[in-house]
Design an enzyme around this catalytic site. Sequence first.
Site, PDB file in Angstrom:
ATOM      1  N   GLU A  60       0.852  -1.335  -0.115  1.00  0.00           N
ATOM      2  CA  GLU A  60      -0.209  -0.093   0.040  1.00  0.00           C
ATOM      3  C   GLU A  60       0.935   1.153   0.045  1.00  0.00           C
ATOM      4  O   GLU A  60       0.571   2.227  -0.793  1.00  0.00           O
ATOM      5  CB  GLU A  60      -1.128   0.077   1.326  1.00  0.00           C
ATOM      6  CG  GLU A  60      -2.078  -0.903   1.286  1.00  0.00           C
ATOM      7  CD  GLU A  60      -1.686  -2.340   1.529  1.00  0.00           C
ATOM      8  OE1 GLU A  60      -0.236  -2.653   1.532  1.00  0.00           O
ATOM      9  OE2 GLU A  60      -2.392  -3.252   1.970  1.00  0.00           O
ATOM     10  N   CYS A  83      -3.109  -4.016   6.397  1.00  0.00           N
ATOM     11  CA  CYS A  83      -2.675  -4.311   7.747  1.00  0.00           C
ATOM     12  C   CYS A  83      -3.102  -3.195   8.967  1.00  0.00           C
ATOM     13  O   CYS A  83      -3.224  -2.174   8.522  1.00  0.00           O
ATOM     14  CB  CYS A  83      -1.204  -4.643   7.948  1.00  0.00           C
ATOM     15  SG  CYS A  83      -0.319  -3.075   7.716  1.00  0.00           S
ATOM     16  N   ARG A 192       9.814 -23.100  -9.735  1.00  0.00           N
ATOM     17  CA  ARG A 192      11.063 -22.985  -8.981  1.00  0.00           C
ATOM     18  C   ARG A 192      11.294 -21.570  -8.453  1.00  0.00           C
ATOM     19  O   ARG A 192      11.424 -21.276  -7.532  1.00  0.00           O
ATOM     20  CB  ARG A 192      12.304 -23.507  -9.668  1.00  0.00           C
ATOM     21  CG  ARG A 192      12.317 -24.975  -9.837  1.00  0.00           C
ATOM     22  CD  ARG A 192      13.688 -25.314 -10.525  1.00  0.00           C
ATOM     23  NE  ARG A 192      13.552 -26.795 -10.778  1.00  0.00           N
ATOM     24  CZ  ARG A 192      14.706 -27.567 -11.560  1.00  0.00           C
ATOM     25  NH1 ARG A 192      15.675 -26.606 -11.863  1.00  0.00           N
ATOM     26  NH2 ARG A 192      14.658 -28.655 -11.606  1.00  0.00           N
ATOM     27  N   THR A 204      17.480 -39.435  -6.213  1.00  0.00           N
ATOM     28  CA  THR A 204      17.394 -38.564  -7.371  1.00  0.00           C
ATOM     29  C   THR A 204      18.493 -37.996  -7.586  1.00  0.00           C
ATOM     30  O   THR A 204      19.026 -37.933  -8.621  1.00  0.00           O
ATOM     31  CB  THR A 204      16.108 -37.405  -7.112  1.00  0.00           C
ATOM     32  OG1 THR A 204      14.954 -38.278  -7.025  1.00  0.00           O
ATOM     33  CG2 THR A 204      16.104 -36.691  -8.370  1.00  0.00           C
ATOM     34  N   GLY A 305      12.514 -38.069  -5.693  1.00  0.00           N
ATOM     35  CA  GLY A 305      11.869 -38.990  -6.881  1.00  0.00           C
ATOM     36  C   GLY A 305      10.417 -39.527  -6.347  1.00  0.00           C
ATOM     37  O   GLY A 305       9.704 -39.086  -5.547  1.00  0.00           O
TER      38      GLY A 305
HETATM   39  C1  AOF Z   1      -0.335  -5.231   3.978  1.00  0.00           C
HETATM   40  N1  AOF Z   1       0.507  -5.113   3.056  1.00  0.00           N
HETATM   41  O1  AOF Z   1       2.088  -5.768   1.421  1.00  0.00           O
HETATM   42  C2  AOF Z   1       1.710  -7.029   3.448  1.00  0.00           C
HETATM   43  C3  AOF Z   1       0.919  -7.247   4.443  1.00  0.00           C
HETATM   44  O2  AOF Z   1       6.475  -7.732   9.902  1.00  0.00           O
HETATM   45  P1  AOF Z   1       5.232  -6.939   9.440  1.00  0.00           P
HETATM   46  O3  AOF Z   1       4.939  -5.526  10.114  1.00  0.00           O
HETATM   47  O4  AOF Z   1       5.670  -6.605   8.009  1.00  0.00           O
HETATM   48  O5  AOF Z   1       3.914  -7.595   9.277  1.00  0.00           O
HETATM   49  C4  AOF Z   1       3.597  -8.761   8.631  1.00  0.00           C
HETATM   50  C5  AOF Z   1       2.078  -9.068   8.479  1.00  0.00           C
HETATM   51  O6  AOF Z   1       1.536  -7.948   7.498  1.00  0.00           O
HETATM   52  C6  AOF Z   1       1.855 -10.311   7.804  1.00  0.00           C
HETATM   53  O7  AOF Z   1       1.602 -11.356   8.747  1.00  0.00           O
HETATM   54  C7  AOF Z   1       0.536 -10.077   6.946  1.00  0.00           C
HETATM   55  O8  AOF Z   1      -0.482  -9.867   8.162  1.00  0.00           O
HETATM   56  C8  AOF Z   1       0.696  -8.488   6.815  1.00  0.00           C
HETATM   57  N2  AOF Z   1       1.309  -8.292   5.299  1.00  0.00           N
HETATM   58  N3  AOF Z   1      -0.128  -6.509   4.816  1.00  0.00           N
HETATM   59  O9  AOF Z   1      -1.032  -4.495   4.625  1.00  0.00           O
HETATM   60  C9  AOF Z   1       1.399  -5.937   2.404  1.00  0.00           C
HETATM   61  N4  AOF Z   1       2.696  -7.810   2.865  1.00  0.00           N
HETATM   62 ZN    ZN Z   2       0.685  -3.178   5.792  1.00  0.00          ZN
END
Ligand code: AOF
Ligand code: ZN
Length: 368
Positions: A60, A83, A192, A204, A305
């Site tokens: 964001e 978040c 990958r 393998t 494998g």
């Molecule tokens: C978002 N936008 O691009 C992502 C989110 O350790 P922190 O503070 O980076 O928090 C990790 C948590 O943030 C992760 O467990 C998930 O809940 C959220 N990821 N949230 O708003 C993002 N990657």
């Molecule tokens: Zn965030």
Amino acid sequence: MAVSSFDKRMMAAAIRYSYRNLGRTGTNPSVTTLLVRDDGEVPVIVGRGITAIGGRPHAETEAILEAGDLARGATAYVTLEPCAHHGSTPPCAEALVRDGIRRVVAATTDPDGRVSGQGYKILEDGGIEVEAGVLASDAEYAMAGYLTQRELGRPHVTLKMALSNDGKIGSRGSGQVAITGPESNAVSHVLRATSDVIIVGIGTVLEDDPSLTCRLPGMEDRTPARLVLDRNLRLPLQSALVRSAHDHPVIVATTRLPDDGKYQQLSEAGCLMMACEESDTGIALPELLDDLAGRGYSTVLVEGGAAVARAFLDAHLVDRIRLYVGPGEIGKDGVEAPVDPDNMPSGFELTGTEIYGADRRFEYERSR
Ligand code: AOF
Ligand code: ZN
């Protein structure tokens, strides 16, 4: 305002874009935010953000940074609920409110207890219109590693196998056999590139001497960690894996102890030694996955494998199966595949088929 077909198109684009950093954001999911303004003529994407390599900053704030003043009044398309917590960065939901986003269209709810529902609440309390659940299953597919980690406390496991038309995965004693063509092989290398760790059995390695690198032009640096299940430390010091241990991590999962001479040699050659528990059938897989989760790996690709594939299946530790079926036959000297499209274990459903050159690909997901 209801969810429109334009909203779905934008979300589909956001989910596609999120694949760019898949496998590169650690324990954080690779999330996308697109900021779209519609000032009456045509809608314009004014900001794009993706979770940065390593997991931070979040999507964001990256998108807001790109949009600048144009963020005000825009709609944000987010593949994960923004978040709500003060972690390594301030809450994204607050940033969206502060920067005047008018509407948020989201795909999946974040299962992280610090966020789940709270992100949407901050948005709504801040006067933002929220549409949640748009193309949720497509976003969940892309974010399966993160979601499995949160829900089951272990990494997401994909089993990948190439089969001949008569259901064989190779020919005994003759090293690597070409089963699939260049198109399937390229797609496998994308798999990958977007995984955190590839697992193979020592059988393998001894048979094929694979390097397990990502060899797509321009994406060589996206080779994941390569893990060998090698209870008795049979991994040759001259193998392609050990010789490249300084370029990309090689993890040797073993039940042998550090006082073993070979243990020391592999360690000195740059391999990361991983002490494992033993089960009746070999290395204990649930504990191994636990350990990988603890090291921050969210997506595991099991490449072979047959015995390793069977062990993961028998332990009910496979979430997704990708089978590539080539047109040729191997015959009676071939090694029987543990699964084939006519003989799938129960609990899996076919979720897609694709044609790659002369090959067919079948994908299955564990039923939830
Ligand atoms: C978002 N936008 O691009 C992502 C989110 O350790 P922190 O503070 O980076 O928090 C990790 C948590 O943030 C992760 O467990 C998930 O809940 C959220 N990821 N949230 O708003 C993002 N990657
Ligand atoms: Zn965030």
